[in-house]
Design a protein around this motif. Structure first.
Motif: not given
Length: 572
Positions: A134-137, A156-161, A180-182, A203-204
Motif C-alpha cells: 500500500l505504501r501509504s498512511i 503493508c508498508q504503511l507509514y505515518g502515525s 509497517n513503518m508507523l 515491528n514498527n
C-alpha cells in the motif's frame, strides 16, 4: 462456464450445481463458489458478475492476476469475498455497490491503492489486507466502517502515525498493524475500542510511552508491542487486563522495574520483556502467575539472585534470562520444572558448579549456560537429559574431562569452547577401560552438526572415529594441545563446511582426502604440519600459516574462482 474453470464439464451434461466448488440454492441459483487452491490462472472473468445470487466467492491461493473485474459490483448479495494469496493489483470502484459484503480478504496480493469505495461498505465486519504494497498512511476511509470487527493491515508498508480516529471503530475485536513503518505514539483513543481482544503493533517505529488508558481494554487477550521504540515504565494500568494471555514488549526502551500489578494477570501464558532497560531484581512475585508457560527477560539490566519462586511455575516451558547481570548460583527450585524444554541463562555473572540435579529437567531440549563463571566438572547427569538437542556451556571455568554420557544424547549442537576442559577427546569405549576411559561418546552423536571445543586444554590425537559424525557442518577444535596427524577420515564428512584446527600441535601432512570437501573455511594455522600443500584443497578461505609446509604453491589454486582469502605465510 465462460470462466474456463470448469472446462472439463463443458460437454458432459452434468448439472452446474454438482460441479466442484459450486453450491446452489433450492431453486438452482449459484450461491457459493469455493475454488481455493485449484491452480486457477489468468484474470477473473467479467462474467462472474452474472451470478447475481452469489453470496460467497472464495478464489484464494491461486495464480489469478490483474484487476478485480468491475462486474463484481453486480454481486449485491455477496457477503464473503476472498481472493487472498493471488497477484491481484487493483480493486474497482464498483466494489461500493456490494452493500451486503461482510468479509473482504485481499491478503498477499499486489494492491498498491485502497480505493475510497471501501469506506462505503458499511456492513463490512472483516477487512483483511495483510501483505500488500500500500505504501501509504492508514486510509481515512476505514473510519466509516463502524461495524468492523477485524482489521488486518500488517506488512503493508504503511507509514505515518496511528490516527486518533482508531477510537471510532468501537466494534473492533482484532487489530493488526504489525510490520509497517508507523511512527509516533500509541493514541490514547485506542482505549475506546473496548471490545478489542487482539492488538498487534509489533515491528514498527512507534515511540513515546505506553498510554495508561490501555488498562481500559479489559478484553485484551493478545498484546504485541515488540520491536518499536517505546520508552518509559510498564504502566500500572496493565494490571486491569485480567484476560491477557500473551504480552510482548521485546526490543523497546522500556525502563524501571516490573510492576507488582502484573500478578493480576492470572491467565498470562507468555510474557516477553526482553531487550529493554528494565532494572532491579527479577521479582519473586512472578512466581504467582500460575498459567505462565514462557518467560523472556533477556537483555535487560536485571541484577541479583534468580528468585526461588520461579520454581513454582510448573507450566513453564521456556525460561530465557541471558544478557543481564544476575549473580549467585542456579537455584535448585528451577531444576524441578516438569515441562521446561528451553533454559538459557547465558551472559550473566552466575557461578558455582552446574548442579547434578539438572537431570530432573527430563523434557529439556535446549540448555545454554554460556558466558558465566560456572566452575567444576560438567556433571555426567547431563547425559540423562534424553531430549536434549542443544548444549552450550562455552566461556565458563569448567574443568575436568568431557563426560562420556554426553555421547548418549541426540545433540545437533555442542559448544564447550573457552573453558579449561582437559583430557583427550572421547572416542571408542571398550569394556577393558570402562573405569578410566573418557568414553564412546562424542562420535555416537549422529545428528551433530556443530561441534565447538576450542580454547581448552584437550590433548592427544583427533580420533579417527570422527568420521561417524556424518551430519557435521562446523568443527572447531582450535587452541588446544591436540597432537598427532589430522585423521584422513575427516575427508568422509561430506557436509563439513568449517574445519578449524588452528593453534594445536598437529603434525604430519595435510590429508589428501580433505580436498574432496567443499569447505567455506579451512584453518590449520599455528601447528607443525609438514609436507607439501595438496592441490585438491577446495575452500573459500584457507589459512595454513605458521606451519612447516614446503615446496611450491599448487598452480591449481589459481583456478579457485571462489577463493576469498589465502594465507600461507611463515612456512618453508
Amino acid at each position: 462456464m465462460e470462466t474456463g474453470w470448469w472446462s472439463n464439464y463443458r460437454n458432459v451434461g452434468v448439472h452446474h450445481c454438482t460441479w466442484p466448488g459450486v453450491r446452489c440454492s433450492a431453486t438452482g441459483s449459484v450461491i457459493e463458489i469455493d475454488l481455493s487452491g485449484h491452480g486457477l490462472n489468468g484474470s477473473i472473468t467479467p462474467q462472474i458478475g452474472a451470478l447475481s445470487k452469489l453470496k460467497c466467492l472464495n478464489l484464494s491461493s491461486n495464480n489469478l492476476r490483474g484487476e478485480l473485474p468491475s462486474s463484481l459490483g453486480n454481486l449485491t448479495q455477496l457477503a464473503v469475498l476472498d481472493v487472498s494469496y493471488n497477484e491481484i493489483y487493483s480493486i474497482p470502484l464498483e466494489i461500493e455497490k456490494m452493500e451486503n459484503l461482510v468479509s473482504l480478504n485481499l491478503t498477499r496480493n499486489l494492491i498498491a491503492d485502497m480505493p475510497s469505495a471501501i469506506g462505503l461498505l458499511t456492513n463490512l465486519t472483516h477487512l483483511i489486507m495483510n501483505s500488500n504494497p500500500l505504501r501509504s498512511i492508514i486510509s481515512p476511509h476505514i473510519w466509516n466502517l463502524k461495524k468492523l470487527m477485524t482489521l488486518h493491515l500488517g506488512n503493508c508498508q504503511l507509514y505515518g502515525s496511528i490516527p486518533p480516529n482508531i477510537g471510532k471503530l468501537k466494534s473492533l475485536v482484532n487489530l493488526r498493524l504489525q510490520n509497517n513503518m508507523l511512527v509516533g505514539p500509541i493514541p490514547s483513543s485506542i482505549s475506546n475500542v473496548t471490545n478489542l481482544e487482539s492488538l498487534l503493533l509489533q515491528n514498527n517505529q512507534l515511540n513515546g510511552s505506553i498510554p495508561q488508558e490501555i488498562g481500559r481494554l479489559t478484553n485484551l487477550i493478545t498484546l504485541y508491542l515488540l520491536s518499536n521504540m517505546l520508552v518509559g515504565p510498564i504502566p500500572s494500568s496493565l494490571g486491569y487486563l485480567s484476560r491477557l494471555e500473551s504480552f510482548s514488549l521485546y526490543k523497546n526502551k522500556i525502563n524501571g522495574s516490573i510492576p507488582s500489578v502484573i500478578t493480576n494477570l492470572k491467565k498470562l501464558t507468555s510474557l516477553d520483556l526482553g531487550g529493554n532497560n528494565l532494572s532491579g531484581q527479577i521479582p519473586s512475585f512472578l512466581g504467582l502467575l500460575p498459567s505462565l508457560s514462557s518467560l523472556y527477560l533477556d537483555s535487560n539490566l536485571f541484577e541479583g539472585f534468580i528468585p526461588l519462586d520461579i520454581g513454582k511455575l510448573k507450566n513453564l516451558t521456556v525460561l530465557h534470562f541471558p544478557n543481564n547481570k544476575l549473580t549467585g548460583s542456579i537455584p535448585l527450585s528451577l531444576l524441578h520444572l516438569p515441562n521446561l524444554w528451553h533454559l538459557s541463562m547465558a551472559s550473566n555473572l552466575l557461578e558455582g558448579p552446574i548442579p547434578h540435579e539438572i537431570e530432573s529437567l527430563n523434557t529439556l531440549r535446549y540448555l545454554d549456560l554460556s558466558d558465566n563463571k560456572f566452575s567444576g566438572p560438567i556433571p555426567s547427569q547431563i547425559g540423562n537429559l534424553s531430549n536434549l538437542t542443544c548444549l552450550v556451556l562455552a566461556n565458563n571455568n569448567l574443568s575436568g574431562r568431557i563426560p562420556q554420557q554426553i555421547g548418549g544424547l541426540s545433540l545437533y549442537l555442542l559448544d564447550l569452547s573457552h573453558n579449561i576442559i582437559s583430557g583427550d577427546i572421547p572416542s571408542q569405549l571398550n569394556s577393558q577401560n570402562i573405569s578410566n576411559s573418557m568414553s564412546s561418546s562424542l562420535f555416537h552423536l549422529h545428528n551433530l552438526r556443530y561441534l565447538f571445543i576450542a580454547s581448552n586444554l584437550l590433548e592427544g590425537p583427533i580420533p579417527h572415529e570422527i568420521e561417524n559424525l556424518k551430519a557435521l557442518e562446523h568443527l572447531d577444535l582450535s587452541e588446544n594441545k591436540l597432537s598427532g596427524p589430522i585423521p584422513t577420515q575427516i575427508g568422509n564428512l561430506s557436509n563439513l563446511m568449517y574445519l578449524i584446527l588452528a593453534k594445536n600441535n598437529l603434525s604430519g601432512r595435510i590429508p589428501l582426502q580433505i580436498g574432496g570437501l567443499s569447505l567455506y573455511q579451512l584453518d590449520l594455522r599455528h601447528n607443525i604440519i609438514s609436507g607439501d600443500i595438496p592441490s585438491q584443497l577446495n575452500s573459500q578461505n584457507i589459512d595454513l600459516s605458521h606451519n612447516l609446509l614446503h615446496r611450491v604453491i599448487p598452480s591449481k589454486f589459481g583456478n579457485l574462482t571462489h577463493l576469498s582469502t589465502l594465507d600461507l605465510s611463515w612456512n618453508n
